[in-house]
Design a protein around this motif. Sequence first.
Motif, short mmCIF file in Angstrom:
data_model
loop_
_atom_site.label_atom_id
_atom_site.label_comp_id
_atom_site.label_asym_id
_atom_site.label_seq_id
_atom_site.Cartn_x
_atom_site.Cartn_y
_atom_site.Cartn_z
N ILE A 118 35.69 -2.41 -2.41
CA ILE A 118 36.80 -2.37 -3.36
C ILE A 118 36.26 -1.81 -4.67
O ILE A 118 35.30 -2.35 -5.24
CB ILE A 118 37.42 -3.75 -3.61
CG1 ILE A 118 37.98 -4.35 -2.32
CG2 ILE A 118 38.51 -3.66 -4.67
CD1 ILE A 118 38.52 -5.77 -2.47
N LEU A 119 36.88 -0.73 -5.12
CA LEU A 119 36.56 -0.15 -6.42
C LEU A 119 37.60 -0.69 -7.40
O LEU A 119 38.77 -0.31 -7.36
CB LEU A 119 36.64 1.37 -6.32
CG LEU A 119 35.88 2.22 -7.36
CD1 LEU A 119 34.39 1.90 -7.34
CD2 LEU A 119 36.11 3.69 -7.06
N LEU A 120 37.18 -1.62 -8.26
CA LEU A 120 38.09 -2.34 -9.14
C LEU A 120 37.88 -1.90 -10.58
O LEU A 120 36.77 -2.03 -11.12
CB LEU A 120 37.86 -3.85 -9.03
CG LEU A 120 38.71 -4.75 -9.92
CD1 LEU A 120 40.18 -4.66 -9.53
CD2 LEU A 120 38.21 -6.19 -9.85
N PHE A 121 38.95 -1.42 -11.21
CA PHE A 121 38.82 -0.92 -12.57
C PHE A 121 38.95 -2.04 -13.60
O PHE A 121 39.70 -3.00 -13.42
CB PHE A 121 39.81 0.21 -12.83
CG PHE A 121 39.36 1.48 -12.17
CD1 PHE A 121 38.45 2.32 -12.81
CD2 PHE A 121 39.78 1.81 -10.90
CE1 PHE A 121 38.00 3.47 -12.19
CE2 PHE A 121 39.34 2.96 -10.27
CZ PHE A 121 38.43 3.79 -10.91
N SER A 122 38.20 -1.89 -14.66
CA SER A 122 38.07 -2.92 -15.69
C SER A 122 39.42 -3.23 -16.34
O SER A 122 40.25 -2.34 -16.56
CB SER A 122 37.08 -2.44 -16.75
OG SER A 122 37.12 -3.25 -17.89
N LYS A 123 39.60 -4.51 -16.70
CA LYS A 123 40.80 -4.91 -17.45
C LYS A 123 40.54 -4.95 -18.95
O LYS A 123 41.41 -5.36 -19.72
CB LYS A 123 41.29 -6.27 -16.96
CG LYS A 123 40.30 -7.40 -17.12
CD LYS A 123 40.88 -8.68 -16.52
CE LYS A 123 39.90 -9.85 -16.63
NZ LYS A 123 40.46 -11.09 -16.05
N ASN A 124 39.36 -4.49 -19.35
CA ASN A 124 39.02 -4.44 -20.77
C ASN A 124 39.52 -3.12 -21.35
O ASN A 124 39.02 -2.04 -21.02
CB ASN A 124 37.51 -4.55 -20.95
CG ASN A 124 37.09 -4.57 -22.41
OD1 ASN A 124 37.90 -4.37 -23.31
ND2 ASN A 124 35.81 -4.82 -22.64
N PHE A 125 40.54 -3.17 -22.22
CA PHE A 125 41.13 -1.96 -22.77
C PHE A 125 40.10 -1.11 -23.54
O PHE A 125 40.24 0.11 -23.64
CB PHE A 125 42.29 -2.30 -23.70
CG PHE A 125 43.49 -2.89 -23.00
CD1 PHE A 125 43.57 -2.95 -21.62
CD2 PHE A 125 44.57 -3.38 -23.74
CE1 PHE A 125 44.67 -3.49 -20.98
CE2 PHE A 125 45.69 -3.91 -23.11
CZ PHE A 125 45.74 -3.98 -21.73
N ASP A 126 39.07 -1.75 -24.06
CA ASP A 126 38.07 -1.01 -24.84
C ASP A 126 37.23 -0.07 -23.96
O ASP A 126 36.55 0.81 -24.50
CB ASP A 126 37.15 -2.00 -25.56
CG ASP A 126 37.86 -2.77 -26.67
OD1 ASP A 126 38.89 -2.26 -27.16
OD2 ASP A 126 37.40 -3.87 -27.03
N ASP A 127 37.28 -0.26 -22.65
CA ASP A 127 36.55 0.63 -21.76
C ASP A 127 37.25 1.99 -21.59
O ASP A 127 36.68 2.90 -20.98
CB ASP A 127 36.37 -0.02 -20.38
CG ASP A 127 35.41 -1.21 -20.42
OD1 ASP A 127 34.53 -1.20 -21.30
OD2 ASP A 127 35.56 -2.12 -19.59
N TYR A 128 38.46 2.09 -22.12
CA TYR A 128 39.25 3.31 -21.96
C TYR A 128 39.53 3.90 -23.35
O TYR A 128 40.18 3.28 -24.18
CB TYR A 128 40.58 3.00 -21.26
CG TYR A 128 40.40 2.30 -19.93
CD1 TYR A 128 40.39 3.01 -18.74
CD2 TYR A 128 40.20 0.91 -19.87
CE1 TYR A 128 40.22 2.38 -17.52
CE2 TYR A 128 40.02 0.26 -18.66
CZ TYR A 128 40.02 1.00 -17.49
OH TYR A 128 39.84 0.36 -16.28
N LYS A 129 39.06 5.10 -23.59
CA LYS A 129 39.30 5.75 -24.88
C LYS A 129 40.58 6.57 -24.84
O LYS A 129 41.04 6.98 -23.77
CB LYS A 129 38.12 6.65 -25.24
CG LYS A 129 37.81 7.72 -24.21
CD LYS A 129 36.53 8.45 -24.55
CE LYS A 129 36.19 9.49 -23.46
NZ LYS A 129 34.91 10.19 -23.73
#
Length: 556
Positions: free
Chosen positions: A109-120
């Motif tokens: 499972i490739l699970l994307f982070s729920k931390n908004f700061d990881d996305y610019k």
Amino acid sequence: MLLRKFAKEFLVPLGTTLSLLFATTSIVQAQQPSLPVIKKTSFRADTVNIKDFGAKGDGQFLNSEAINKAINAINQRGGGVVFVPAGLWLTGPIEMKSNVNLHVSREAILLFSKNFDDYKLVESNWEGQPAWRNQNPISGKNLENIAITGKGVIDGNGGVWRMVKRNKMTDSQWKKLVSSGGVVDEKAKIWYPSEGSMKGALENRGGTIKPGLTKEDFLDVKDFLRPNLLVFTACKRVLIEGVTIQNSAAWNLHPLMCEDVTLRDVLVRNPWYAQNGDGVDIESCKNVLVEDCTFDVGDDGICIKSGRDKAGRDRGMPTENVIIRRSVVYHAHGGFVIGSEMSGGARNIWVEDCSFIGTDIGLRFKTKRGRGGVVENIFINNINMVGIPGEAILFDMYYEAVDPIPLLGDEKKEVKVVKLPVTEETPQFRNFSIKNVHVSGADKGIFFRGLPEMHVKNITLENINIDAKNGIEIISASDINLKNIRVHTDNSSPFVQIADSENISFENLTPMNEVDLLFRVSGDESKNIRATGTELKGVKKKTEFVGGANAKALKM
């Protein structure tokens, strides 16, 4: 075999044109389209494992750097496979490179982070217009020969991004959601994941790129600018095969301005309440194959787009040469959809052997004034539908961005009909062939609604069997040919309604139940309507003319 079947069913010999003959003396001709040949991907026999670059599949370690290092390494070696083995792989955004196949194993499972700061915030695209958005979990631009394959799961963790409407949840679901954090608007109708998300929604700040604005102007509403899960832009030779794509913050799959795209055996999932939770949106692409895929999503299932309003017209890139076959759509706002962002046009599209089960609308073609764009040469064959809450077949040029089935407490606005001048902003639907459609359960069988200044034109429906509450309604349409139409309705009157339409042909129309009124014709612009071979057994009254319609408008 399928291509030969298409050729026999839809195409005429080489060097001729496709002719559609209607009940009037006019013959409408369209340039014969050719079935597209989609170029395939090919990769070197070279594989790297993300674990060799420091990745850890424990669901805790952030693997963004390791996965991107693996992609860069195989790209620099001339291409090959990046292997994601068994494990729960937490990661931030992944940027694809040319000649790379990202292969997600069945046990992964490739699970994307729920931390908004990881996305610019980056320059992106939102609903057909250039916009500042949070970085897509998987993206690539100006690449060639790329793939996402395997039998694993790619999860966008979209629940942390999405706003949710109260009337789409049970009481217990709503209480659980509110207690998880976030904020609720003052009417207690919508939950937002953060104050910034709510502010962006209330101020309608979608991140649209305009002169004088920079990404800094949207930092206070960054949480509102949800990313699509997988976006490939201006890429050539793209393959997505075998994987499960799910739980996106917005659209799941978005090939944009790409060429030679194949989606095969892909399962796409989003919660039914996921706002903008489309399955796949094929936008301004050329040469596309979608086959053996399954969709169960929160918005449109398989959707064709080509940009919105002036931005789409200026781009001037239609979606063209598309084959969609052997696919199933469960919950969605529409099974196969064109629009509403179709300002660059769409043409030469084949849809065959698909099933729609519980989709709000089956075949859904939507647009509105301001879009512009021409949608033409659409060929649809062998479609099955079960349990459609709305229309089985719908053409609507008065689209508004609301749920197609009103939710509890919602009101559907009445359309205000006014004739306006034809301009570049006037959209067009023309030259559709829809054959062999079977529907068990719908609110309405067939619905056409064009504009007074631009009718829905040149549509053939043939061999249609429908069980629905209501029958057929045609408004502002021209050159419509309905042949071998069998409909069972719950409501006995009227079976067919026609308003301000011309050159409408019914051949072998069969009501499957008793009918109080067969045809109601309205509007002084209705004319040249003809019905031949109509089954009149069980029909109490054949015709009624209202609203200025002349009795000579219909001949039986």
